[in-house]
Each structure stands twice: as structure tokens, then as C-alpha cells.
Design a protein around this motif. Structure first.
Motif, PDB file in Angstrom:
ATOM      1  N   VAL A 139      51.449  36.017  -7.647  1.00  0.00           N
ATOM      2  CA  VAL A 139      50.706  35.259  -6.694  1.00  0.00           C
ATOM      3  C   VAL A 139      49.236  35.173  -7.290  1.00  0.00           C
ATOM      4  O   VAL A 139      48.702  34.179  -7.577  1.00  0.00           O
ATOM      5  CB  VAL A 139      50.462  35.675  -5.180  1.00  0.00           C
ATOM      6  CG1 VAL A 139      49.557  34.845  -4.504  1.00  0.00           C
ATOM      7  CG2 VAL A 139      51.932  35.356  -4.476  1.00  0.00           C
ATOM      8  N   ARG A 162      51.056  21.635  -9.079  1.00  0.00           N
ATOM      9  CA  ARG A 162      51.117  20.199  -9.575  1.00  0.00           C
ATOM     10  C   ARG A 162      50.853  20.048 -11.010  1.00  0.00           C
ATOM     11  O   ARG A 162      49.996  19.341 -11.536  1.00  0.00           O
ATOM     12  CB  ARG A 162      49.864  19.371  -8.778  1.00  0.00           C
ATOM     13  CG  ARG A 162      49.846  19.446  -7.377  1.00  0.00           C
ATOM     14  CD  ARG A 162      49.253  18.441  -6.560  1.00  0.00           C
ATOM     15  NE  ARG A 162      49.472  18.286  -5.044  1.00  0.00           N
ATOM     16  CZ  ARG A 162      49.030  19.185  -4.541  1.00  0.00           C
ATOM     17  NH1 ARG A 162      47.805  20.036  -4.739  1.00  0.00           N
ATOM     18  NH2 ARG A 162      48.995  19.198  -3.216  1.00  0.00           N
ATOM     19  N   ILE A 220      53.423  23.696  -6.991  1.00  0.00           N
ATOM     20  CA  ILE A 220      52.573  24.319  -6.010  1.00  0.00           C
ATOM     21  C   ILE A 220      51.140  23.989  -6.832  1.00  0.00           C
ATOM     22  O   ILE A 220      50.180  23.497  -6.286  1.00  0.00           O
ATOM     23  CB  ILE A 220      52.619  25.764  -5.629  1.00  0.00           C
ATOM     24  CG1 ILE A 220      53.864  26.035  -4.749  1.00  0.00           C
ATOM     25  CG2 ILE A 220      51.350  26.175  -5.255  1.00  0.00           C
ATOM     26  CD1 ILE A 220      53.973  27.283  -4.249  1.00  0.00           C
ATOM     27  N   ARG A 271      68.119  35.547  -6.422  1.00  0.00           N
ATOM     28  CA  ARG A 271      68.295  36.313  -5.199  1.00  0.00           C
ATOM     29  C   ARG A 271      67.002  35.983  -4.317  1.00  0.00           C
ATOM     30  O   ARG A 271      67.041  36.301  -3.041  1.00  0.00           O
ATOM     31  CB  ARG A 271      67.949  37.885  -5.401  1.00  0.00           C
ATOM     32  CG  ARG A 271      69.127  38.292  -6.084  1.00  0.00           C
ATOM     33  CD  ARG A 271      69.382  39.756  -6.015  1.00  0.00           C
ATOM     34  NE  ARG A 271      68.314  40.427  -6.582  1.00  0.00           N
ATOM     35  CZ  ARG A 271      68.125  40.831  -7.771  1.00  0.00           C
ATOM     36  NH1 ARG A 271      69.310  40.848  -8.620  1.00  0.00           N
ATOM     37  NH2 ARG A 271      67.240  41.642  -8.389  1.00  0.00           N
ATOM     38  N   GLY A 272      66.178  34.917  -4.619  1.00  0.00           N
ATOM     39  CA  GLY A 272      65.157  34.562  -3.846  1.00  0.00           C
ATOM     40  C   GLY A 272      64.022  35.406  -3.683  1.00  0.00           C
ATOM     41  O   GLY A 272      63.279  35.638  -2.765  1.00  0.00           O
ATOM     42  N   GLU A 273      63.779  36.433  -4.533  1.00  0.00           N
ATOM     43  CA  GLU A 273      62.919  37.578  -4.544  1.00  0.00           C
ATOM     44  C   GLU A 273      61.625  37.172  -5.595  1.00  0.00           C
ATOM     45  O   GLU A 273      60.726  37.917  -5.412  1.00  0.00           O
ATOM     46  CB  GLU A 273      63.552  38.808  -5.063  1.00  0.00           C
ATOM     47  CG  GLU A 273      64.241  39.242  -4.147  1.00  0.00           C
ATOM     48  CD  GLU A 273      65.174  40.657  -4.729  1.00  0.00           C
ATOM     49  OE1 GLU A 273      65.008  40.691  -5.653  1.00  0.00           O
ATOM     50  OE2 GLU A 273      65.965  41.068  -4.035  1.00  0.00           O
ATOM     51  N   MET A 274      61.786  36.108  -6.250  1.00  0.00           N
ATOM     52  CA  MET A 274      60.626  35.474  -7.275  1.00  0.00           C
ATOM     53  C   MET A 274      60.684  33.966  -7.080  1.00  0.00           C
ATOM     54  O   MET A 274      61.746  33.508  -7.076  1.00  0.00           O
ATOM     55  CB  MET A 274      60.921  36.203  -8.576  1.00  0.00           C
ATOM     56  CG  MET A 274      59.900  36.018  -9.631  1.00  0.00           C
ATOM     57  SD  MET A 274      60.157  36.320 -11.068  1.00  0.00           S
ATOM     58  CE  MET A 274      59.485  38.202 -11.237  1.00  0.00           C
ATOM     59  N   MET A 275      59.366  33.523  -7.115  1.00  0.00           N
ATOM     60  CA  MET A 275      59.096  32.233  -7.166  1.00  0.00           C
ATOM     61  C   MET A 275      59.739  31.836  -8.676  1.00  0.00           C
ATOM     62  O   MET A 275      59.641  32.375  -9.411  1.00  0.00           O
ATOM     63  CB  MET A 275      57.713  31.925  -7.075  1.00  0.00           C
ATOM     64  CG  MET A 275      57.143  31.575  -5.493  1.00  0.00           C
ATOM     65  SD  MET A 275      55.600  31.025  -5.583  1.00  0.00           S
ATOM     66  CE  MET A 275      54.709  32.552  -5.824  1.00  0.00           C
ATOM     67  N   ILE A 281      49.100  33.027 -10.558  1.00  0.00           N
ATOM     68  CA  ILE A 281      49.294  31.592 -10.034  1.00  0.00           C
ATOM     69  C   ILE A 281      47.755  30.970  -9.527  1.00  0.00           C
ATOM     70  O   ILE A 281      47.481  29.930  -9.819  1.00  0.00           O
ATOM     71  CB  ILE A 281      50.318  31.168  -9.105  1.00  0.00           C
ATOM     72  CG1 ILE A 281      51.607  31.800  -9.820  1.00  0.00           C
ATOM     73  CG2 ILE A 281      50.323  29.843  -9.163  1.00  0.00           C
ATOM     74  CD1 ILE A 281      52.580  31.964  -8.801  1.00  0.00           C
ATOM     75  N   ARG A 282      47.195  31.790  -8.774  1.00  0.00           N
ATOM     76  CA  ARG A 282      45.969  31.259  -8.084  1.00  0.00           C
ATOM     77  C   ARG A 282      45.097  31.164  -9.337  1.00  0.00           C
ATOM     78  O   ARG A 282      44.380  30.235  -9.087  1.00  0.00           O
ATOM     79  CB  ARG A 282      45.445  32.678  -6.875  1.00  0.00           C
ATOM     80  CG  ARG A 282      44.038  32.259  -6.456  1.00  0.00           C
ATOM     81  CD  ARG A 282      43.475  33.495  -6.327  1.00  0.00           C
ATOM     82  NE  ARG A 282      42.571  33.055  -4.848  1.00  0.00           N
ATOM     83  CZ  ARG A 282      41.969  34.124  -4.376  1.00  0.00           C
ATOM     84  NH1 ARG A 282      41.944  35.221  -4.582  1.00  0.00           N
ATOM     85  NH2 ARG A 282      40.897  33.558  -3.482  1.00  0.00           N
ATOM     86  N   ASP A 322      45.637  28.184 -11.179  1.00  0.00           N
ATOM     87  CA  ASP A 322      45.337  26.843 -10.411  1.00  0.00           C
ATOM     88  C   ASP A 322      43.756  26.680 -10.308  1.00  0.00           C
ATOM     89  O   ASP A 322      43.360  25.387 -10.687  1.00  0.00           O
ATOM     90  CB  ASP A 322      45.603  27.263  -8.742  1.00  0.00           C
ATOM     91  CG  ASP A 322      45.182  25.794  -8.245  1.00  0.00           C
ATOM     92  OD1 ASP A 322      46.212  24.817  -8.206  1.00  0.00           O
ATOM     93  OD2 ASP A 322      44.167  25.924  -7.171  1.00  0.00           O
ATOM     94  N   LYS A 323      43.063  27.581 -10.440  1.00  0.00           N
ATOM     95  CA  LYS A 323      41.574  27.656 -10.733  1.00  0.00           C
ATOM     96  C   LYS A 323      41.242  26.980 -11.989  1.00  0.00           C
ATOM     97  O   LYS A 323      40.273  26.121 -12.360  1.00  0.00           O
ATOM     98  CB  LYS A 323      40.825  28.949 -10.549  1.00  0.00           C
ATOM     99  CG  LYS A 323      40.457  29.166  -9.003  1.00  0.00           C
ATOM    100  CD  LYS A 323      39.412  30.345  -8.901  1.00  0.00           C
ATOM    101  CE  LYS A 323      39.422  30.655  -7.463  1.00  0.00           C
ATOM    102  NZ  LYS A 323      39.235  32.376  -7.264  1.00  0.00           N
ATOM    103  N   LEU A 363      45.360  29.230  -2.130  1.00  0.00           N
ATOM    104  CA  LEU A 363      44.991  28.130  -2.823  1.00  0.00           C
ATOM    105  C   LEU A 363      44.098  27.074  -1.874  1.00  0.00           C
ATOM    106  O   LEU A 363      43.170  26.473  -2.239  1.00  0.00           O
ATOM    107  CB  LEU A 363      45.831  27.153  -3.360  1.00  0.00           C
ATOM    108  CG  LEU A 363      46.943  28.071  -4.563  1.00  0.00           C
ATOM    109  CD1 LEU A 363      47.902  27.031  -5.267  1.00  0.00           C
ATOM    110  CD2 LEU A 363      45.905  28.582  -5.453  1.00  0.00           C
ATOM    111  N   ASN A 416      61.600  37.296  -0.399  1.00  0.00           N
ATOM    112  CA  ASN A 416      60.137  37.420  -0.918  1.00  0.00           C
ATOM    113  C   ASN A 416      59.374  36.195  -1.666  1.00  0.00           C
ATOM    114  O   ASN A 416      58.391  35.982  -1.477  1.00  0.00           O
ATOM    115  CB  ASN A 416      60.318  38.550  -1.808  1.00  0.00           C
ATOM    116  CG  ASN A 416      60.302  39.877  -1.293  1.00  0.00           C
ATOM    117  OD1 ASN A 416      60.047  39.976   0.095  1.00  0.00           O
ATOM    118  ND2 ASN A 416      61.022  40.813  -2.024  1.00  0.00           N
TER     119      ASN A 416
END
Lengths: 83, 260
Positions: free
Chosen positions: B146, B195, B193, B181-185, B149-150, B153-154, A16, A4
Motif C-alpha cells: 500500500v 489509473r 486504482i 489466494r486473495g492475500e495480495m493485490m 502504491i500510494r 500515485d503521487k 489516495l 487481505n
């Protein structure tokens, strides 16, 4: 199967990027007309033969401009305009 | 020299007010004089987070309209005597609250406090401009979602048009187990991303929900320690990042320390 976090990260990058390249209304016309004004100090050109293209990637904006059949103005012309 | 820091995010509900209150308390506990300014006019919540909602007599609108002196509107914290709060206007937006009048208030505060921390409203309209144009430094809060974070970024891109000395990222509500577990950034992924270097990573912590119900920010908990680290980074420019998964091995922890 993709994790995920990986999916989220890819979606985010995509979102983005599309946010970054979203152009406001009349963006192209305004950019073009301003650039033509500046370039006219240096080149003899017809606005109708002038092209400007943007290629936007992750962290670079490539701006390509093309003047068909234009020529560089004689030296004296733009020096006086700068001062 | 006083520091004026705005805490912002773009998206609502990511924890701006909690972050503002927590770093305010942590910094004030070191003996520095701190004033928190609630810039969320009409939708103020900093008072509730700090449990001072019953003590408000005057607010920022009264100060701007000359109904009271700046000092009269400030509320001193019971537990941390060096912490003060300037409440925002309760009712609604007023034409008196302009970017200039807000800046004047912040400037007046910066003359007698070491830290002026501004809780920015959500969104990127007038309220955002008012808060950001009064500050010299910004802290941008995001969660690992997401959408959040978007918006961060703005906001980061908008902040580049202000004259700020520094902009730091705070990643809030991180679930260490899900990251593993790779389920969340991870905070590292997010910071790469957008920067922007992280100055704080705050774990998801049920205590925040529990304590915020009764009106206090927890400090003897995981999130409390993470907030303390964040405050230390703000004070001294250090780079202590909370490790959201304490059970990891040395190599993993070293990697996260180095930002990989």
C-alpha cells in the motif's frame, strides 16, 4: 472473512482519496480571491457574499459557487475588459 | 531517434535500480545502443547492481565540471558490448549538478545512443525533477504494498505536469500464489486504482537477491523472462504481461491478459 488483498485495496483507495483532497495552506482563500477576481468581470458581486465549495469524490471534483444578491454586469462592461 | 526514459517510483527500495539495469541489459541485448544514467547522486547503486563499481574512473560530476569528456566517464559492460553506464557522483550533491546541466548531459548522450535510461533517485525533490525533466518517457515502479502504491500515485500525479510522451507502470515483486489466494493485490487491481496501464509485471524471485549479491541480473529465471517482456514492450509498444501464476487455467490467464 475479508481477504487481505481486498482490505489492502480498500485502505489504499481511502489513503489516495485523502491525499487527493488534502488542501495546502491558504488554498481556500487563494482560490476564492482568484475566482472572485475573474467573476467580477462578469458579475457585480461583493466578495463577502461569495461562497465556493468543493466536493471531491473518487474521480470527480464538484465545484459549487454561489453569489448572493449579485447581478450580471451589463454586456459592454466585460467585453472591453476581455480585450 | 533516441529515446530517453526515466525509471522512477517515489518510494525507495521498490526495485528502480534493478528494473533500470534489467531493461537496460535486455534492450542492449537486441543490439540497440543503450546508456544507463545513474541520477541518484550521492546514493548511487547502479554500479553495484551491474558489478562495475571497480571500473569507475570518472563520474557525471567530472563530466559536468569539465574534468573529463563524456566518453571517458562511460563504462562499457563486459557481457553486453552495446550497454554503457554513466556513474553518478560518488561523494555528495554539488551545486554544479543542476537540472539544466543534467539535461545537457542526457541530451549529449541521446545523440549517440538509441536509449538513454535514467535511474531516478527516490523522493520527489530536486533529484526527481532533474531526472524527470531530462526524459521523454517514464516508467513508474511499485510493489503491491500500500505504501509503495500510494507513493507511485503521487509520482504519477507529479509526472502529469511534465511533458512526457508516455508513462507506464511496472509492478514489481508480485507473488502469484498470494494474489491467487486473495492475500495480495494483483497488478490489475493496482493499475486500475492508479489509473495507469501496466507495461510490466515482475514476479518476486529469490534469484534477484542471490544474483544481486554477486552483481548480475538473472535472465534464465521467471523474473528474467518478465524483464525481457517488459523490455520488448518498451521497444515495440507491445503489451506482453508476465503471468505470475503459471499454473492457472486458460480462462484466468486470458482474463489477466485482458486486464481483468
Amino acid at each position: 472473512m475479508k481477504k487481505n488483498a481486498k482490505i489492502a485495496s480498500e485502505r489504499l483507495k481511502q489513503v489516495l482519496l485523502s491525499d487527493k483532497i488534502a488542501q495546502p495552506e491558504k488554498f481556500n482563500e487563494l482560490l476564492k480571491s482568484e475566482v472572485v477576481t475573474v467573476l467580477s468581470n462578469y458579475f457585480e458581486l461583493f466578495p463577502s457574499t461569495f461562497e465556493i465549495n468543493l466536493a471531491i469524490s473518487d474521480n470527480v471534483i464538484d465545484i459549487t459557487m454561489r453569489v448572493k444578491g449579485g447581478r450580471i454586469k451589463p454586456y459592454g462592461n466585460f467585453v472591453t475588459e476581455i480585450h | 531517434m533516441s529515446r530517453r526514459i526515466v525509471v522512477t517510483s517515489g518510494k525507495g527500495g521498490v526495485g528502480k535500480t534493478t528494473v533500470t539495469a534489467s531493461i537496460g541489459i535486455s534492450i542492449a541485448e537486441t543490439g540497440k545502443r543503450v546508456v544507463l544514467v545513474d541520477a541518484d547522486i550521492g546514493l548511487n547503486n547502479l554500479d553495484v547492481v551491474l558489478a562495475i563499481e571497480n571500473k569507475i574512473v570518472y563520474d557525471i560530476l567530472d563530466v559536468i565540471s569539465g574534468k573529463c569528456k563524456l566518453k571517458q566517464a562511460l563504462i562499457q559492460d563486459v557481457n553486453v558490448p552495446t550497454l554503457f553506464v554513466l556513474p553518478s557522483a560518488k561523494i555528495c550533491d554539488s551545486p554544479l549538478i543542476t537540472a539544466q546541466s543534467f539535461r545537457n548531459v542526457v541530451h549529449a548522450l541521446s545523440l549517440s545512443y538509441d536509449y538513454v535510461i535514467i535511474d531516478c533517485p527516490a523522493g520527489i525533490d530536486n533529484g526527481f525533477h532533474r531526472a524527470v525533466s531530462s526524459a521523454d518517457e517514464a516508467v513508474v515502479v511499485t510493489t503491491p504494498a500500500v505504501s509503495s502504491i500510494r507513493d507511485a500515485d503521487k509520482v504519477l500525479s507529479l509526472l502529469s505536469s511534465y511533458q512526457l510522451n508516455s508513462v507506464g507502470l511496472v509492478v514489481n515483486r508480485v507473488r502469484g500464489d498470494m494474489v491467487m489466494r486473495g492475500e495480495m493485490m494483483s497488478a490489475g487491481d493496482i493499475s486500475r486504482i492508479v489509473r495507469t496501464a501496466p507495461i510490466g509485471v515482475i514476479p518476486e524471485d529469490d534469484c534477484i537477491t542471490m544474483y544481486s549479491a554477486v552483481g548480475r541480473v538473472p535472465f534464465d529465471t521467471q523474473s528474467g523472462r518478465a524483464f525481457k517482456m517488459l523490455a520488448t514492450n518498451i521497444i515495440s509498444g507491445s503489451n506482453y504481461i508476465f503471468d505470475c501464476n503459471q499454473r492457472r487455467g486458460v480462462l484466468e490467464r486470458l482474463k489477466s491478459f485482458l486486464g481483468y
